[in-house]
Design a protein around this motif. Sequence first.
Motif, PDB file in Angstrom:
ATOM      1  N   ALA A   1       0.819  -1.218   0.000  1.00 36.55           N
ATOM      2  CA  ALA A   1       0.000   0.000   0.000  1.00 36.55           C
ATOM      3  C   ALA A   1       0.849   1.262   0.000  1.00 36.55           C
ATOM      4  CB  ALA A   1      -0.918   0.000   1.222  1.00 36.55           C
ATOM      5  N   ILE A   2       2.128   1.121   0.279  1.00 28.47           N
ATOM      6  CA  ILE A   2       2.966   2.303   0.468  1.00 28.47           C
ATOM      7  C   ILE A   2       3.166   3.076  -0.826  1.00 28.47           C
ATOM      8  CG2 ILE A   2       5.263   3.122   1.118  1.00 28.47           C
ATOM      9  CD1 ILE A   2       5.421   0.775   3.086  1.00 28.47           C
ATOM     10  N   PHE A   3       3.496   2.356  -1.922  1.00 28.23           N
ATOM     11  CA  PHE A   3       3.901   3.132  -3.092  1.00 28.23           C
ATOM     12  C   PHE A   3       2.749   3.855  -3.781  1.00 28.23           C
ATOM     13  CE2 PHE A   3       2.445  -0.469  -5.322  1.00 28.23           C
ATOM     14  CZ  PHE A   3       3.280  -1.570  -5.229  1.00 28.23           C
ATOM     15  N   GLY A   4       1.525   3.331  -3.689  1.00 32.08           N
ATOM     16  CA  GLY A   4       0.389   4.077  -4.234  1.00 32.08           C
ATOM     17  C   GLY A   4       0.196   5.390  -3.494  1.00 32.08           C
ATOM     18  N   ALA A   5       0.239   5.304  -2.164  1.00 26.29           N
ATOM     19  CA  ALA A   5       0.123   6.516  -1.347  1.00 26.29           C
ATOM     20  C   ALA A   5       1.293   7.460  -1.600  1.00 26.29           C
ATOM     21  CB  ALA A   5       0.065   6.135   0.131  1.00 26.29           C
TER      22      ALA A   5
ATOM     23  N   SER B   1       1.814  11.876 -11.653  1.00 24.14           N
ATOM     24  CA  SER B   1       1.983  11.188 -10.377  1.00 24.14           C
ATOM     25  C   SER B   1       0.646  10.704  -9.829  1.00 24.14           C
ATOM     26  CB  SER B   1       2.663  12.130  -9.374  1.00 24.14           C
ATOM     27  OG  SER B   1       3.139  11.419  -8.259  1.00 24.14           O
ATOM     28  N   PHE B   2      -0.391  11.519  -9.969  1.00 26.82           N
ATOM     29  CA  PHE B   2      -1.722  11.096  -9.530  1.00 26.82           C
ATOM     30  C   PHE B   2      -2.183   9.864 -10.318  1.00 26.82           C
ATOM     31  CE2 PHE B   2      -2.536  15.792  -8.423  1.00 26.82           C
ATOM     32  CZ  PHE B   2      -2.151  15.594  -7.107  1.00 26.82           C
ATOM     33  N   ALA B   3      -1.935   9.874 -11.625  1.00 28.19           N
ATOM     34  CA  ALA B   3      -2.339   8.740 -12.459  1.00 28.19           C
ATOM     35  C   ALA B   3      -1.590   7.469 -12.057  1.00 28.19           C
ATOM     36  CB  ALA B   3      -2.086   9.066 -13.931  1.00 28.19           C
ATOM     37  N   ILE B   4      -0.299   7.608 -11.812  1.00 24.17           N
ATOM     38  CA  ILE B   4       0.506   6.453 -11.391  1.00 24.17           C
ATOM     39  C   ILE B   4       0.024   5.944 -10.035  1.00 24.17           C
ATOM     40  CG2 ILE B   4       2.821   5.727 -10.683  1.00 24.17           C
ATOM     41  CD1 ILE B   4       3.884   7.745 -12.800  1.00 24.17           C
ATOM     42  N   ALA B   5      -0.314   6.863  -9.133  1.00 23.11           N
ATOM     43  CA  ALA B   5      -0.817   6.465  -7.812  1.00 23.11           C
ATOM     44  C   ALA B   5      -2.078   5.620  -7.943  1.00 23.11           C
ATOM     45  CB  ALA B   5      -1.097   7.704  -6.964  1.00 23.11           C
ATOM     46  N   GLY B   6      -3.000   6.063  -8.790  1.00 19.90           N
ATOM     47  CA  GLY B   6      -4.234   5.304  -8.978  1.00 19.90           C
ATOM     48  C   GLY B   6      -3.977   3.912  -9.520  1.00 19.90           C
ATOM     49  N   ALA B   7      -3.083   3.826 -10.503  1.00 17.95           N
ATOM     50  CA  ALA B   7      -2.767   2.525 -11.101  1.00 17.95           C
ATOM     51  C   ALA B   7      -2.097   1.603 -10.088  1.00 17.95           C
ATOM     52  CB  ALA B   7      -1.864   2.724 -12.314  1.00 17.95           C
ATOM     53  N   LEU B   8      -1.198   2.146  -9.284  1.00 13.91           N
ATOM     54  CA  LEU B   8      -0.492   1.318  -8.307  1.00 13.91           C
ATOM     55  C   LEU B   8      -1.419   0.858  -7.182  1.00 13.91           C
ATOM     56  CD1 LEU B   8       2.937   3.184  -8.050  1.00 13.91           C
ATOM     57  CD2 LEU B   8       2.447   1.010  -9.185  1.00 13.91           C
ATOM     58  N   CYS B   9      -2.373   1.686  -6.817  1.00  9.10           N
ATOM     59  CA  CYS B   9      -3.358   1.244  -5.817  1.00  9.10           C
ATOM     60  C   CYS B   9      -4.230   0.121  -6.378  1.00  9.10           C
ATOM     61  CB  CYS B   9      -4.225   2.424  -5.386  1.00  9.10           C
ATOM     62  SG  CYS B   9      -3.387   3.615  -4.318  1.00  9.10           S
ATOM     63  N   LEU B  10      -4.580   0.235  -7.650  1.00 10.23           N
ATOM     64  CA  LEU B  10      -5.428  -0.773  -8.282  1.00 10.23           C
ATOM     65  C   LEU B  10      -4.716  -2.119  -8.384  1.00 10.23           C
ATOM     66  CD1 LEU B  10      -8.067  -1.480  -9.756  1.00 10.23           C
ATOM     67  CD2 LEU B  10      -7.015  -0.618 -11.867  1.00 10.23           C
TER      68      LEU B  10
ATOM     69  N   TYR C   1       5.788  -3.241  -8.696  1.00  6.30           N
ATOM     70  CA  TYR C   1       7.042  -2.645  -8.229  1.00  6.30           C
ATOM     71  C   TYR C   1       7.867  -2.101  -9.396  1.00  6.30           C
ATOM     72  CZ  TYR C   1       6.362  -4.008  -3.403  1.00  6.30           C
ATOM     73  OH  TYR C   1       5.867  -4.104  -2.123  1.00  6.30           O
ATOM     74  N   LEU C   2       7.797  -2.772 -10.531  1.00  9.08           N
ATOM     75  CA  LEU C   2       8.458  -2.229 -11.721  1.00  9.08           C
ATOM     76  C   LEU C   2       7.757  -0.951 -12.171  1.00  9.08           C
ATOM     77  CD1 LEU C   2       9.346  -5.288 -13.996  1.00  9.08           C
ATOM     78  CD2 LEU C   2      10.883  -3.843 -12.646  1.00  9.08           C
ATOM     79  N   GLY C   3       6.431  -0.933 -12.050  1.00  7.12           N
ATOM     80  CA  GLY C   3       5.689   0.281 -12.372  1.00  7.12           C
ATOM     81  C   GLY C   3       6.084   1.434 -11.468  1.00  7.12           C
ATOM     82  N   ALA C   4       6.275   1.121 -10.185  1.00 11.85           N
ATOM     83  CA  ALA C   4       6.694   2.157  -9.239  1.00 11.85           C
ATOM     84  C   ALA C   4       8.104   2.653  -9.559  1.00 11.85           C
ATOM     85  CB  ALA C   4       6.636   1.616  -7.815  1.00 11.85           C
ATOM     86  N   ALA C   5       8.966   1.733  -9.994  1.00 11.76           N
ATOM     87  CA  ALA C   5      10.327   2.130 -10.372  1.00 11.76           C
ATOM     88  C   ALA C   5      10.294   3.074 -11.569  1.00 11.76           C
ATOM     89  CB  ALA C   5      11.162   0.894 -10.695  1.00 11.76           C
ATOM     90  N   ALA C   6       9.509   2.701 -12.579  1.00 12.24           N
ATOM     91  CA  ALA C   6       9.384   3.563 -13.758  1.00 12.24           C
ATOM     92  C   ALA C   6       8.755   4.899 -13.388  1.00 12.24           C
ATOM     93  CB  ALA C   6       8.550   2.860 -14.828  1.00 12.24           C
ATOM     94  N   GLY C   7       7.738   4.850 -12.521  1.00 17.31           N
ATOM     95  CA  GLY C   7       7.088   6.083 -12.085  1.00 17.31           C
ATOM     96  C   GLY C   7       8.046   7.014 -11.371  1.00 17.31           C
ATOM     97  N   SER C   8       8.949   6.458 -10.578  1.00 17.54           N
ATOM     98  CA  SER C   8       9.933   7.284  -9.874  1.00 17.54           C
ATOM     99  C   SER C   8      10.841   8.020 -10.849  1.00 17.54           C
ATOM    100  CB  SER C   8      10.778   6.412  -8.937  1.00 17.54           C
ATOM    101  OG  SER C   8       9.986   5.859  -7.910  1.00 17.54           O
ATOM    102  N   LEU C   9      11.197   7.338 -11.921  1.00 17.35           N
ATOM    103  CA  LEU C   9      12.036   7.989 -12.931  1.00 17.35           C
ATOM    104  C   LEU C   9      11.265   9.077 -13.674  1.00 17.35           C
ATOM    105  CD1 LEU C   9      13.896   4.872 -14.391  1.00 17.35           C
ATOM    106  CD2 LEU C   9      14.757   6.538 -12.731  1.00 17.35           C
ATOM    107  N   ILE C  10       9.967   8.844 -13.863  1.00 19.35           N
ATOM    108  CA  ILE C  10       9.154   9.800 -14.624  1.00 19.35           C
ATOM    109  C   ILE C  10       8.842  11.054 -13.815  1.00 19.35           C
ATOM    110  CG2 ILE C  10       6.880  10.170 -15.674  1.00 19.35           C
ATOM    111  CD1 ILE C  10       6.938   7.166 -16.437  1.00 19.35           C
ATOM    112  N   VAL C  11       8.382  10.890 -12.569  1.00 14.46           N
ATOM    113  CA  VAL C  11       7.875  12.054 -11.827  1.00 14.46           C
ATOM    114  C   VAL C  11       8.878  12.638 -10.833  1.00 14.46           C
ATOM    115  CG1 VAL C  11       5.516  11.215 -12.067  1.00 14.46           C
ATOM    116  CG2 VAL C  11       6.768  10.739  -9.962  1.00 14.46           C
TER     117      VAL C  11
END
Length: 206
Positions: A130-134, A162-171, A179-189
Amino acid sequence: MTREELLQDLAYARSLAEEGRHAPLLGGAYFVFWGLLNAAAFTAHWAVRAGRLPHLDGWAFPTIWISYAIVAGVGMALLGARTRSKPGLTSIGVRAESAMWMGAALALLAISVGSIARMVTENDLTAPNAIFGAAFALYGAALFGTAKLSQQAWLGAYAWLSFAIAGALCLFANQAWAYLGAAAGSLIVLFAPGVLLLRREPSNIV
């Protein structure tokens, strides 16, 4: 003082305030650091879950995140020393940026502690998911607030990403690939806007 002189002084004060509002932000190095560190940690976590890295008899995840905490602590100390040498620390935009990200960091710390405590006390191995979505929701809020208060409108686009990535990661929080999505998101935002901010930073000597 005549009325005309007073108006001139007020106009001058306003121009100084506007210059401060539009002063370059100083958080670029922090963005780059956290973007790369998060991406590395999330990728390593995914690799262990996917069997690409050894579990080390259950010590793989603790090793990743203890290392993360150590690198984060050292990195923040070094970045703090770097930022203190920069001009513009008292500008409106820089103070807003600092306050926004401090608030986001404290909120994320509370979420992380609570999630990890649940994992330990309830033996819920999915709790940390739950951490990375938040986290990305908080990144978005901090980016949005910084963009508005510093009048750096281009940062707003990264907030919405970042809001869009948060929603996807929560889903998809319990999927290993998240976790790969979160890694890519970190590079993007984080990493990408950080590079842009670094290019706009003032030199140490003005």
